[in-house]
Design a protein around this motif. Structure first.
Motif, PDB file in Angstrom:
ATOM      1  N   LYS A 151       0.666  -1.104   0.045  1.00 52.98           N
ATOM      2  CA  LYS A 151      -0.086   0.047   0.124  1.00 52.98           C
ATOM      3  C   LYS A 151       1.019   1.440  -0.138  1.00 52.98           C
ATOM      4  N   ILE A 152       0.252   2.365  -0.685  1.00 53.11           N
ATOM      5  CA  ILE A 152       1.165   3.518  -0.535  1.00 53.11           C
ATOM      6  C   ILE A 152       0.777   4.412   0.690  1.00 53.11           C
ATOM      7  N   ALA A 153       1.614   5.228   1.162  1.00 52.76           N
ATOM      8  CA  ALA A 153       1.067   5.918   2.262  1.00 52.76           C
ATOM      9  C   ALA A 153       0.919   7.459   1.745  1.00 52.76           C
ATOM     10  N   PRO A 154       0.096   8.384   2.381  1.00 53.48           N
ATOM     11  CA  PRO A 154      -0.407   9.585   2.093  1.00 53.48           C
ATOM     12  C   PRO A 154       0.860  10.414   1.981  1.00 53.48           C
ATOM     13  N   SER A 155       1.976  10.267   2.559  1.00 52.71           N
ATOM     14  CA  SER A 155       3.168  11.079   2.320  1.00 52.71           C
ATOM     15  C   SER A 155       3.933  10.730   1.309  1.00 52.71           C
ATOM     16  N   GLN A 156       3.787   9.414   0.864  1.00 45.13           N
ATOM     17  CA  GLN A 156       4.417   9.173  -0.736  1.00 45.13           C
ATOM     18  C   GLN A 156       3.601   9.788  -1.641  1.00 45.13           C
ATOM     19  N   LEU A 157       2.385   9.977  -1.578  1.00 42.84           N
ATOM     20  CA  LEU A 157       1.433  10.345  -2.642  1.00 42.84           C
ATOM     21  C   LEU A 157       1.893  11.815  -2.753  1.00 42.84           C
ATOM     22  N   ARG A 158       1.689  12.625  -1.503  1.00 43.27           N
ATOM     23  CA  ARG A 158       1.928  14.037  -1.628  1.00 43.27           C
ATOM     24  C   ARG A 158       3.463  14.437  -2.172  1.00 43.27           C
ATOM     25  N   LYS A 159       4.410  13.777  -1.836  1.00 42.76           N
ATOM     26  CA  LYS A 159       5.718  13.859  -2.503  1.00 42.76           C
ATOM     27  C   LYS A 159       5.873  14.050  -4.049  1.00 42.76           C
ATOM     28  N   THR A 182      -8.013   0.085   3.638  1.00 43.48           N
ATOM     29  CA  THR A 182      -9.306   0.192   4.613  1.00 43.48           C
ATOM     30  C   THR A 182      -9.893   1.537   4.570  1.00 43.48           C
ATOM     31  N   GLN A 183     -10.918   1.716   5.059  1.00 45.96           N
ATOM     32  CA  GLN A 183     -11.675   3.097   5.117  1.00 45.96           C
ATOM     33  C   GLN A 183     -10.786   4.089   5.234  1.00 45.96           C
ATOM     34  N   GLY A 184     -10.114   4.007   6.749  1.00 49.69           N
ATOM     35  CA  GLY A 184      -9.265   5.174   7.193  1.00 49.69           C
ATOM     36  C   GLY A 184      -8.190   5.293   6.239  1.00 49.69           C
ATOM     37  N   GLU A 185      -7.483   4.242   5.695  1.00 47.77           N
ATOM     38  CA  GLU A 185      -6.244   4.601   4.919  1.00 47.77           C
ATOM     39  C   GLU A 185      -6.876   5.405   3.604  1.00 47.77           C
ATOM     40  N   ILE A 186      -8.023   4.730   3.172  1.00 48.61           N
ATOM     41  CA  ILE A 186      -8.549   5.666   1.728  1.00 48.61           C
ATOM     42  C   ILE A 186      -8.563   7.063   2.327  1.00 48.61           C
ATOM     43  N   GLU A 187      -9.304   7.295   3.574  1.00 45.57           N
ATOM     44  CA  GLU A 187      -9.838   8.875   3.952  1.00 45.57           C
ATOM     45  C   GLU A 187      -8.348   9.519   4.038  1.00 45.57           C
ATOM     46  N   GLU A 188      -7.033   8.941   4.529  1.00 49.90           N
ATOM     47  CA  GLU A 188      -6.012   9.742   4.635  1.00 49.90           C
ATOM     48  C   GLU A 188      -5.252  10.074   3.198  1.00 49.90           C
ATOM     49  N   LEU A 189      -5.431   8.916   2.429  1.00 52.16           N
ATOM     50  CA  LEU A 189      -4.978   9.380   0.847  1.00 52.16           C
ATOM     51  C   LEU A 189      -5.986  10.498   0.428  1.00 52.16           C
ATOM     52  N   ALA A 190      -7.293  10.505   0.527  1.00 58.80           N
ATOM     53  CA  ALA A 190      -8.256  11.410   0.204  1.00 58.80           C
ATOM     54  C   ALA A 190      -7.872  12.949   0.576  1.00 58.80           C
ATOM     55  N   ASP A 191      -7.155  12.994   1.932  1.00 61.44           N
ATOM     56  CA  ASP A 191      -6.857  14.317   2.231  1.00 61.44           C
ATOM     57  C   ASP A 191      -5.909  14.776   1.245  1.00 61.44           C
TER      58      ASP A 191
END
Ligand code: PMP
Ligand code: GLU
Length: 400
Positions: A151-159, A182-191
């Motif tokens: 899975k990718i983390a939000p920080s990786q996406l932001r970068k 998970t829903q939580g992981e998706i919500e973090e990416l959504a931010d």
């Protein structure tokens, strides 16, 4: 002869299709090859779906339809999105295409300019980066390795997001790893997606193929980014309808219209008969889907149990889809009959030549020295396949 386009020269043929076809050809030549290549349910399409298609032919429903799809299918899709995904669409926001693959391509054509960047988590489904290249955009891969449960983390996406970034292609449950966010992981990416304003192409084709009580969550459900998400799905996997070629998308009107415009010039409507069948598949009770997923679960457990006992092979238990994606690093460098297994591609060649079992190497999925094993095959084939896999791995572990 004049040269081919640079675009096509820089694109690879679909590796899943290449390896599946190779196995098919060997079988046609009379060789008993076990093919665990394509992600294709081995079940027949449910009877009520086939009957709907037969009725369509008998009623001469065999002409062009509206480009975006027939009203009853659009209605069934709207209702499906509402019931399963909490996504509210008007029929005018839906486009039916010749498979989810086609839906994704239409969207990429609709949103990408030359040089735009599209973010993809690796390992990825083989077609994502190639489709991005076909529209003259640039695939940007972000590593989603085994250590992070693929899975990718939000920080990786932001970068990796900057002015040229147009979209993220998001796939959960994922091919080839079987990972489910998970829903939580998706919500973090959504931010991050909300902050940056990029589009998300959410490929939810494996939505129904889930195990261990895991739930699917559609990223388009996150209110703040609802209009940025293009949700793609289809009937291939859930209803054993790979050959019928029906996929669809739901998106804001502007994107749906743009994707429909692309389609209107390239293919026109999807097959009229298959559209009638898909409408019935989506509207009917889900008993057949439940039965198939139950059976996939049994096969997954069987394959996991058998392969976990193979020394050197490391693999994670998939939570969705129907693939195992083990690392085969321990077998790289082994010598066999005067040659050497240099990588995953050599290993797949070894298996097809020595053991008559066809698999897909991980490299075209962006994961060198992994292999993909599809368990969307009958139990009989899987049992035979396991014997051959074990025999091949044993030969290599005894080699030096
Ligand atoms: N997305 C993923 C992740 C897939 O594995 C596939 C393969 N079938 C597709 C989309 C395309 O499905 P289809 O075109 O058959 O609807
Ligand atoms: N998606 C399936 C797979 O990954 C079918 C082949 C394809 O379209 O790539 O095997």
């Amino acid at each position: 002869m004049k040269s081919l386009s640079l675009r096509v020269q820089h694109v690879d043929e679909s590796a899943t299709l290449v390896f599946t076809q190779m196995a098919r050809q060997l079988q046609q030549a009379g060789i008993d090859v076990v093919s665990l290549t394509a992600g294709e349910p081995d079940f027949p399409t449910p009877l009520h779906v086939k009957m709907a298609a037969i009725r369509a032919i008998e009623e001469n429903f065999t002409h062009y339809t509206a480009n975006r799809g027939i009203p009853e299918l659009l209605k069934a899709i709207v209702e499906k999105f509402e019931k399963d995904n909490c996504l509210a669409f008007d029929p005018s926001q839906i486009v039916v295409s010749c498979g989810a693959k086609h839906s994704i391509y239409n969207v990429l054509q609709a949103i990408c300019n030359k040089g735009d960047e599209v973010v993809i988590a690796a390992p990825y489904w083989v077609s994502y980066p190639q489709m991005v290249k076909l529209v003259d955009a640039v695939p940007i891969t972000v590593s989603a390795g085994e250590e992070s449960n693929f899975k990718i983390a939000p920080s990786q996406l932001r970068k990796v997001i900057h002015a040229k970034t147009k979209a993220l292609i998001f796939n959960s449950p994922a091919n080839p790893t079987g990972t489910v966010y998970t829903q939580g992981e998706i919500e973090e990416l959504a931010d991050v997606i909300h902050e940056t304003g990029i589009y998300v192409i959410s490929d939810e084709i494996y939505e129904k193929v889930l195990y261990d009580g895991v739930k699917h969550f559609s990223i388009g459900c996150v209110k703040e980014i609802r209009d940025q998400v293009i949700t793609v799905n289809g009937v291939s996997k859930a209803y054993a309808m790979t050959g019928w070629r029906i996929g669809y998308l739901g998106a804001v009107k502007e994107i749906a219209q743009a994707a429909a415009k692309v389609q209107s010039q390239v293919t026109s409507n999807a097959n009229s008969i298959a559209q009638r069948a898909a409408a019935v598949a989506l509207a009917a009770p889900s008993d057949d889907v439940t039965m198939m997923v139950h059976e996939f679960n049994r096969r997954r457990d069987f394959m996991m149990e058998q392969l976990s006992a193979v020394p050197g092979l490391t693999l994670q238990k998939p939570k969705g889809a129907f693939y195992l994606f083990p690392s085969v690093k321990a077998f790289v460098g082994k010598r066999w009959k005067g040659g050497m297994i240099r990588d995953d591609v050599d290993l797949c060649n070894f298996f097809v030549n020595e053991e008559h079992i066809a698999l897909v190497p991980g490299s075209p999925f962006g994961a060198k020295n992994y292999i993909r094993i599809s368990y969307a095959a009958s139990m009989k084939e899987l049992e035979k396949g396991i014997r051959r896999l074990k025999s091949g791995f044993k030969k290599l572990s005894e080699a030096y």
